[in-house]
Design a protein around this motif. Structure first.
Motif, PDB file in Angstrom:
ATOM      1  N   VAL A 102      -6.490 -18.811  13.784  1.00  0.00           N
ATOM      2  CA  VAL A 102      -6.816 -18.498  12.388  1.00  0.00           C
ATOM      3  C   VAL A 102      -8.257 -18.010  12.275  1.00  0.00           C
ATOM      4  O   VAL A 102      -9.171 -18.591  12.853  1.00  0.00           O
ATOM      5  CB  VAL A 102      -6.622 -19.753  11.486  1.00  0.00           C
ATOM      6  CG1 VAL A 102      -7.040 -19.460  10.052  1.00  0.00           C
ATOM      7  CG2 VAL A 102      -5.183 -20.224  11.541  1.00  0.00           C
ATOM      8  N   ASN A 103      -8.435 -16.947  11.509  1.00  0.00           N
ATOM      9  CA  ASN A 103      -9.755 -16.362  11.304  1.00  0.00           C
ATOM     10  C   ASN A 103     -10.305 -16.882   9.964  1.00  0.00           C
ATOM     11  O   ASN A 103      -9.600 -16.847   8.955  1.00  0.00           O
ATOM     12  CB  ASN A 103      -9.547 -14.840  11.293  1.00  0.00           C
ATOM     13  CG  ASN A 103     -10.783 -14.102  10.886  1.00  0.00           C
ATOM     14  OD1 ASN A 103     -11.894 -14.589  11.056  1.00  0.00           O
ATOM     15  ND2 ASN A 103     -10.600 -12.921  10.330  1.00  0.00           N
ATOM     16  N   ILE A 104     -11.539 -17.397   9.971  1.00  0.00           N
ATOM     17  CA  ILE A 104     -12.117 -17.876   8.702  1.00  0.00           C
ATOM     18  C   ILE A 104     -13.218 -16.923   8.251  1.00  0.00           C
ATOM     19  O   ILE A 104     -14.139 -16.636   9.017  1.00  0.00           O
ATOM     20  CB  ILE A 104     -12.726 -19.290   8.813  1.00  0.00           C
ATOM     21  CG1 ILE A 104     -11.721 -20.275   9.407  1.00  0.00           C
ATOM     22  CG2 ILE A 104     -13.154 -19.796   7.442  1.00  0.00           C
ATOM     23  CD1 ILE A 104     -12.160 -21.735   9.324  1.00  0.00           C
ATOM     24  N   GLN A 105     -13.113 -16.426   7.032  1.00  0.00           N
ATOM     25  CA  GLN A 105     -14.131 -15.537   6.459  1.00  0.00           C
ATOM     26  C   GLN A 105     -14.879 -16.306   5.372  1.00  0.00           C
ATOM     27  O   GLN A 105     -14.254 -16.958   4.548  1.00  0.00           O
ATOM     28  CB  GLN A 105     -13.458 -14.345   5.778  1.00  0.00           C
ATOM     29  CG  GLN A 105     -12.471 -13.623   6.650  1.00  0.00           C
ATOM     30  CD  GLN A 105     -13.033 -12.299   7.110  1.00  0.00           C
ATOM     31  OE1 GLN A 105     -13.972 -11.790   6.518  1.00  0.00           O
ATOM     32  NE2 GLN A 105     -12.476 -11.759   8.166  1.00  0.00           N
ATOM     33  N   VAL A 106     -16.196 -16.188   5.397  1.00  0.00           N
ATOM     34  CA  VAL A 106     -16.991 -16.950   4.431  1.00  0.00           C
ATOM     35  C   VAL A 106     -17.856 -16.012   3.598  1.00  0.00           C
ATOM     36  O   VAL A 106     -18.456 -15.077   4.134  1.00  0.00           O
ATOM     37  CB  VAL A 106     -17.938 -17.933   5.161  1.00  0.00           C
ATOM     38  CG1 VAL A 106     -18.585 -18.884   4.174  1.00  0.00           C
ATOM     39  CG2 VAL A 106     -17.178 -18.709   6.199  1.00  0.00           C
ATOM     40  N   GLN A 107     -17.903 -16.261   2.306  1.00  0.00           N
ATOM     41  CA  GLN A 107     -18.798 -15.493   1.451  1.00  0.00           C
ATOM     42  C   GLN A 107     -19.503 -16.462   0.504  1.00  0.00           C
ATOM     43  O   GLN A 107     -18.870 -17.035  -0.397  1.00  0.00           O
ATOM     44  CB  GLN A 107     -17.998 -14.474   0.649  1.00  0.00           C
ATOM     45  CG  GLN A 107     -18.885 -13.425   0.042  1.00  0.00           C
ATOM     46  CD  GLN A 107     -18.069 -12.287  -0.532  1.00  0.00           C
ATOM     47  OE1 GLN A 107     -16.896 -12.467  -0.878  1.00  0.00           O
ATOM     48  NE2 GLN A 107     -18.678 -11.128  -0.645  1.00  0.00           N
ATOM     49  N   LEU A 108     -20.796 -16.660   0.771  1.00  0.00           N
ATOM     50  CA  LEU A 108     -21.536 -17.639  -0.032  1.00  0.00           C
ATOM     51  C   LEU A 108     -22.645 -16.923  -0.797  1.00  0.00           C
ATOM     52  O   LEU A 108     -23.324 -16.060  -0.254  1.00  0.00           O
ATOM     53  CB  LEU A 108     -22.160 -18.702   0.883  1.00  0.00           C
ATOM     54  CG  LEU A 108     -21.184 -19.421   1.816  1.00  0.00           C
ATOM     55  CD1 LEU A 108     -21.932 -20.318   2.783  1.00  0.00           C
ATOM     56  CD2 LEU A 108     -20.178 -20.229   1.014  1.00  0.00           C
TER      57      LEU A 108
END
Ligand SMILES: Nc1ncnc2c1ncn2[C@@H]1O[C@H](COP(=O)(O)OP(=O)(O)O)[C@@H](O)[C@H]1O
Ligand SMILES: [Mg+2]
Length: 236
Positions: A102-108
């Motif tokens: 699973v690929n986790i993309q983060v936008q903070l």
């Protein structure tokens, strides 16, 4: 809280925590013994990892025991930087997500997103959301975690492109001990109930948003008024 108290009594929780605490103490002792016999650094590092996980389980047990206490004393209140907390939770999940394909993309967002809250219970809530998303996204799937400010609220979205929650299950998944018909992996069906209680104890909420695919959870918590903002207002 009414759902939770209707199903689990404070006594039940206390007994369950106690039952799990004894074998945990044995594990801590075993780690100590293993440390003394370990003869290479890789093994010591592995023992360290086991110890950290034991610590995290103990934390969660305490959080569970806390559910039986009145709301205000259930949390340790302080300033929590929600975006940073989300980043920490994600970075701890990346390795196991990778193993699951699973690929986790983060936008903070750049802002601190300071809220008045309890780091430990909020962390547990985020861990459950991210853990659920990774499990349900499955091999080849993607999880998106974002944190941003919406008016007076800090909002964290945890979304995935898995099968989503069956329409008939949507009204029930926040109830304690409820697992959906498509639930993946092991679980007690408690994570979302506890996470939503935590959000509400903080004056916010946790909801499952409508979405064309996958599952999109939205955790919204009131932002604390920051000293810098107060002084800006005073200056204006
Ligand atoms: N990201 C998700 N995608 C699909 N279903 C989900 C997701 N997150 C939660 N659910 C559903 O909600 C149920 C309750 O979640 P939770 O309370 O965390 O319990 P558990 O993870 O122990 O099953 C899950 O069993 C599953 O059916
Ligand atoms: Mg869960």
């Amino acid at each position: 809280m009414s759902d939770m108290t209707a199903v689990i009594s404070a006594d039940d929780v206390g007994r369950a925590v106690h039952d799990v605490a004894s074998p945990m103490t044995v594990l801590v002792g075993l780690c100590f013994a293993l440390r003394r016999r370990a003869d290479d650094s890789a093994m010591l590092a592995d023992i360290g990892r086991v110890e950290r996980e034991i610590e995290r389980i103990s934390d969660r047990l305490e959080a569970l025991a806390n559910l039986a206490r009145p709301v205000r004393s259930r949390h340790v209140w302080g300033a929590v930087r929600l975006a940073a907390l989300a980043r920490d939770v994600v970075s701890r999940s990346v390795a196991s997500a990778q193993r699951a394909g699973v690929n986790i993309q983060v936008q903070l967002c750049d802002r601190d997103l300071v809220i008045d809250g309890d780091t430990r219970t909020l962390e547990a809530a985020l861990e459950n959301l991210v853990g659920n998303a990774v499990r349900h996204a499955g091999d080849g799937g993607t999880v998106w975690v974002s944190a941003s400010a919406w008016g007076a609220q800090a909002v964290v979205h945890v979304a995935d492109d898995g099968p989503g929650v069956h329409p008939d299950d949507r009204p029930h998944i926040f109830h304690p001990h409820v697992r959906g018909r498509d639930a993946k992996g092991f679980g007690q069906g408690l994570g979302l109930a506890i996470a939503r209680d935590t959000a509400r104890d903080h004056g916010g909420d946790l909801i499952l948003e409508p979405s064309p695919r996958g599952a999109v959870f939205r955790l919204a918590l009131p932002l604390a008024i920051q000293l810098s903002e107060l002084s800006e207002r005073g200056a204006a």
